[in-house]
Enzyme design. Sequence first.
Site, PDB file in Angstrom:
ATOM      1  N   ARG A  22      32.341  29.116  -9.900  1.00 47.90           N
ATOM      2  CA  ARG A  22      33.571  28.919 -10.656  1.00 47.90           C
ATOM      3  C   ARG A  22      34.758  29.393  -9.824  1.00 47.90           C
ATOM      4  NH1 ARG A  22      31.190  25.829 -13.274  1.00 47.90           N
ATOM      5  NH2 ARG A  22      30.897  25.723 -15.557  1.00 47.90           N
ATOM      6  N   HIS A  36      34.887  19.592  -7.272  1.00 45.25           N
ATOM      7  CA  HIS A  36      33.934  20.038  -8.300  1.00 45.25           C
ATOM      8  C   HIS A  36      32.801  19.014  -8.477  1.00 45.25           C
ATOM      9  CE1 HIS A  36      33.685  22.830 -12.042  1.00 45.25           C
ATOM     10  NE2 HIS A  36      32.481  22.491 -11.634  1.00 45.25           N
TER      11      HIS A  36
END
Length: 312
Positions: free
Chosen positions: A227, A275
Amino acid sequence: MDIIFYHPTFDTQWWIEALHKAIPQTRVRAWKSGDNESADYALVWHPPVEMLAGRDLKAVFALGAGVDSILSKLQAHPEMLKPSVPLFRLEDTGMGEQMQEYAVSQVLHWFRRFDDYRIQQNSSHWQPLPEYHREDFTIGILGAGVLGSKVAQSLQTWRFPLRCWSRTRKSWPGVQSFAGREELSAFLSQCRVLINLLPNTPETVGIINQQLLEKLPDGAYLLNLARGVHVVEDDLLAALDSGKVKGAMLDVFNREPLPPESPLWQHPRVTITPHVAAITRPAEAVDYISRTIAQVEKGERVCGQVDRARGY
């Protein structure tokens, strides 16, 4: 059996049809605001509070490996999900394989010094460089969950020294395990490559900061697959500029999409992907969800349930 489905970007109709095939006699519907009809299960990603609030569900499935978006909403809106409702995440469903591909390809990229050769190419400079040696190229994995174990297994094939750090000690063959904050410095001291696969919890936010980066060997590399909130980006940029960190491969960021003005875009020692390190593979996810629902219906013990207190 009734299932409600919500995902802001997935092909909802595909999921409805696939779930019908996988779980016969099941009614699946796309949730829309105002839908208060009963349901047994909810399949969600970044769900609105009103979708889950007050429902007597048998289980909720997060359509990804992370559940931080749900847990953060629960902190602000405890009524969103009853404590008795199990929350499951997709533990693998093809994500482990994708993480293996991503991690191995980048570790080998650095190990063979392709980053240095790219910089030489940009200046039309022909110069063979000394090779790195495996015994000096220890790889450390922050976070020793399902995905961390998969990445460790794949890197073992390439005979790199491996170590992992997690909340509790692991017993993975061929991997040196470190546990708890008191062993973090010792873990970092030999990590030529640091791979972040930590869960997103209050304890891990901002963990990759100046203090942590200073404990790495000079010229270390960072691979962030977890993250964006784990990394203090200004501290990473400072470490890159000083040479303390030689390179960073980043798939996740504090703000996504990464703003055009971010200095990370143009830094010569940073590689960016949007991502995509491990995305949900729909067919494998449907298979996992259908099997898990069958286990829940039979009252069997089920893997993949989230511990809400721990955050993963």
